[in-house]
Design a protein around this motif. Structure first.
Motif, PDB file in Angstrom:
ATOM      1  N   LEU A 265      21.084  23.045  30.996  1.00 52.77           N
ATOM      2  CA  LEU A 265      21.762  23.036  29.960  1.00 52.77           C
ATOM      3  C   LEU A 265      21.132  22.297  28.998  1.00 52.77           C
ATOM      4  O   LEU A 265      20.926  21.019  28.899  1.00 52.77           O
ATOM      5  N   VAL A 266      20.684  22.864  27.569  1.00 50.05           N
ATOM      6  CA  VAL A 266      19.978  22.263  26.804  1.00 50.05           C
ATOM      7  C   VAL A 266      20.847  22.089  25.322  1.00 50.05           C
ATOM      8  O   VAL A 266      21.232  23.270  25.023  1.00 50.05           O
ATOM      9  N   GLY A 267      21.554  21.003  24.957  1.00 49.08           N
ATOM     10  CA  GLY A 267      22.346  20.798  23.969  1.00 49.08           C
ATOM     11  C   GLY A 267      22.024  19.960  22.873  1.00 49.08           C
ATOM     12  O   GLY A 267      21.024  19.193  23.224  1.00 49.08           O
ATOM     13  N   ASP A 268      22.632  20.029  21.746  1.00 48.71           N
ATOM     14  CA  ASP A 268      21.979  19.310  20.623  1.00 48.71           C
ATOM     15  C   ASP A 268      22.715  17.899  20.697  1.00 48.71           C
ATOM     16  O   ASP A 268      23.879  17.847  21.151  1.00 48.71           O
ATOM     17  N   THR A 269      22.235  16.830  20.150  1.00 44.11           N
ATOM     18  CA  THR A 269      22.656  15.689  20.156  1.00 44.11           C
ATOM     19  C   THR A 269      22.227  14.737  18.914  1.00 44.11           C
ATOM     20  O   THR A 269      21.399  15.075  18.098  1.00 44.11           O
ATOM     21  N   GLN A 270      23.291  13.997  18.475  1.00 44.77           N
ATOM     22  CA  GLN A 270      23.071  12.944  17.326  1.00 44.77           C
ATOM     23  C   GLN A 270      22.730  11.506  17.759  1.00 44.77           C
ATOM     24  O   GLN A 270      22.566  10.730  17.028  1.00 44.77           O
ATOM     25  N   GLN A 271      22.409  11.456  19.096  1.00 39.88           N
ATOM     26  CA  GLN A 271      21.972  10.059  19.722  1.00 39.88           C
ATOM     27  C   GLN A 271      20.576   9.735  19.431  1.00 39.88           C
ATOM     28  O   GLN A 271      19.833  10.873  19.479  1.00 39.88           O
ATOM     29  N   SER A 272      20.298   8.294  19.466  1.00 39.78           N
ATOM     30  CA  SER A 272      19.000   7.986  19.280  1.00 39.78           C
ATOM     31  C   SER A 272      18.368   8.246  20.514  1.00 39.78           C
ATOM     32  O   SER A 272      17.224   8.585  20.456  1.00 39.78           O
ATOM     33  N   TYR A 273      18.935   8.132  21.651  1.00 36.59           N
ATOM     34  CA  TYR A 273      18.254   8.281  22.893  1.00 36.59           C
ATOM     35  C   TYR A 273      19.148   9.386  23.714  1.00 36.59           C
ATOM     36  O   TYR A 273      20.059   9.408  24.391  1.00 36.59           O
ATOM     37  N   PRO A 274      18.595  10.562  23.705  1.00 39.92           N
ATOM     38  CA  PRO A 274      19.105  11.767  24.177  1.00 39.92           C
ATOM     39  C   PRO A 274      19.365  11.651  25.757  1.00 39.92           C
ATOM     40  O   PRO A 274      18.550  11.020  26.189  1.00 39.92           O
ATOM     41  N   SER A 275      20.209  12.271  26.338  1.00 36.51           N
ATOM     42  CA  SER A 275      20.632  12.043  27.570  1.00 36.51           C
ATOM     43  C   SER A 275      19.715  13.212  28.444  1.00 36.51           C
ATOM     44  O   SER A 275      19.480  14.314  28.031  1.00 36.51           O
ATOM     45  N   ARG A 276      19.454  12.560  29.600  1.00 35.40           N
ATOM     46  CA  ARG A 276      18.713  13.285  30.534  1.00 35.40           C
ATOM     47  C   ARG A 276      19.099  13.196  31.986  1.00 35.40           C
ATOM     48  O   ARG A 276      19.064  12.007  32.622  1.00 35.40           O
TER      49      ARG A 276
END
Length: 451
Positions: free
Chosen positions: A308-319
């Motif tokens: 699942l690839v989703g958009d994020t507003q975080q500085s460090y995207p989740s993996r």
């Protein structure tokens, strides 16, 4: 008896005569703990003097004879049956089915006329009796001993003269010669060592049950796994019915085979045709889902990898990854960014291997990359397709072992298309007539063919 002080590493079990800040063996800091032994126990005094023997005159009759349990999946993993006089270790997370498997094995050995003894330090004899009734295991000739003191256990072993002994679990035992609490590194190492010495001398087949840590390793010093003849792990998600019995060490057989079971109300049931075990029979393609053909021993198993690839507003995207190594996924993302000019810096990425199991072989790379591209573009992959291949850092797709066997099993299970490395030499005419083999040279070829 005089006291002997040692310092033991909590991580690897290494011994030191004095305290140091860092363990020289594993590199861990502040991991040494003080342990005090009685000198007789720690230094092994009063042990029988070993004899010098000629190798050709050593009797190996016992090591050649195996006890066939007729639990085919267990026999497959152990190498064709338990070797008489062997000393083994079974690990697994709580509630996964270790005690169930043990009780079923004891029932089989009892039917064979073997004298079996179940030593429990965690459950009462009544609890074991109730489980045996629920599993419909014959209770005749199965002896139960609720004891955790090693000296008392050895006295009972001398008294009963059992052929097969199970100790559940090694972390509950203690010896009077060691003041440390049960489950500590020194107690586990000391009790296991003394028990191994006695069972080997008496030709008793012994199986220890061990707890596991949150990382999935057997709790206690690493020397525990070194001293036993074989180490088995029972794996699986508690909410799933499927179980995998895996061997990570076996002095009497191969470690590539796995045993497959299904947890039911009547215990663990063997799975005879496991290819589709971890794949929904009504599987329909949807974005972010790809099927991978894994090779486990002589078997080919199909797994669904979901991304699942989703958009994020975080500085460090989740993996986040489950069932596949996180570092491997990080490398795949870097390869796609480098060679396809993608930018995943604004995307959270979640990767899951359906069924709750782990796959470590690099042949899963192509399926993971295809699922990632599919989710990012929101485009479903071709129906009845399977992906097999390793991804290199330069973007090339490399061949993997046993590719032909994987493809033949894929054909037998109804897959119509296979994405494989371009340099794979497949000459089987029947396979070529019935399957569409899409040869992938680089990740750019993969993108063009699936999107």
């Amino acid at each position: 008896m005089s006291k002997v002080k040692e310092y033991n590493c909590r991580s690897c079990g290494a011994k030191y005569p004095k305290w140091t800040g860092k363990c020289a063996h594993c590199g861990e800091w502040e991991s040494l703990v003080e342990t005090i032994y009685n000198s007789k126990s720690a230094r092994g005094e009063q042990l029988p003097v070993a004899e010098v023997l000629s190798l050709e005159h050593i009797d190996d009759t016992d090591s050649r004879s195996r006890w066939i349990t007729e639990v085919d999946e267990f026999d497959r993993v152990i190498g064709g049956g338990l070797v008489r006089g062997s000393f083994g270790l079974l690990g697994g997370s709580p509630g996964i089915g270790k005690s169930t498997l043990i009780l079923q094995l004891l029932g089989r050995f009892a039917k064979m006329g073997k004298k079996v003894l179940y030593i429990t330090g965690e459950e009462s004899p009544l609890q074991i009796k109730q489980r045996a009734e629920r599993l419909s295991v014959s209770q005749r000739q199965i002896l139960i001993l609720a004891e955790t003191n090693l000296e008392s256990i050895i006295d009972k072993l001398k008294e009963t003269r059992a052929d097969f002994v199970v100790i559940d679990s090694i972390q509950t035992l203690y010896t009077d010669e060691n003041p440390a609490s049960p489950g500590s590194l020194s107690q586990v190492r000391e009790t296991a060592s003394l028990l191994m010495r006695y069972t080997k001398k008496s030709a008793i087949t012994c199986l220890l049950v061990g707890h596991v840590t949150k990382d999935g390793d057997i709790a206690g010093p690493k020397t525990l796994e070194h001293m036993v003849d074989y180490v088995l792990y029972l794996e699986g998600a508690k909410k799933e019915n499927s179980r995998i019995l895996r061997s990570v060490k076996n002095r009497f057989g191969d470690i590539s085979e796995i045993g497959l079971f299904k947890m039911t109300e009547k215990g663990l049931v063997e799975i005879k045709k496991p290819s589709w075990l971890f794949l929904d029979h009504a599987h329909s393609p949807h974005p972010g889902s790809a099927v991978f053909a894994a090779k486990e021993g002589t078997r080919t198993l199909f797994f669904e990898i979901q991304v699942l690839v989703g958009d994020t507003q975080q500085s460090y995207p989740s993996r986040t990854t489950m069932g596949i190594e996180k570092n491997r996924v990080q490398v795949l993302i870097a390869v796609l960014e480098k060679h396809l000019s993608y930018d995943f810096s604004r995307n959270d990425i979640y990767v899951n291997l359906a069924g709750g199991f782990k796959v470590l072989e690099p042949a899963i790379d192509l399926a993971a990359a295809a699922a990632l591209l599919s989710s990012h573009a929101n485009v479903a992959l071709p129906e009845k397709s399977v992906f097999i291949g390793e991804l290199a850092l330069n973007g090339e797709v490399r061949s993997v072992p046993s590719l032909l066997e994987r493809l033949k099993e894929s054909q037998r299970c109804g897959f119509k298309q296979a994405f494989i490395p371009a340099n794979s030499a497949i000459k089987d005419s029947r396979l070529l007539d019935s399957m569409n083999l899409s040869r992938i040279k680089t990740v750019r070829d993969l993108k063009e063919q699936i999107l």
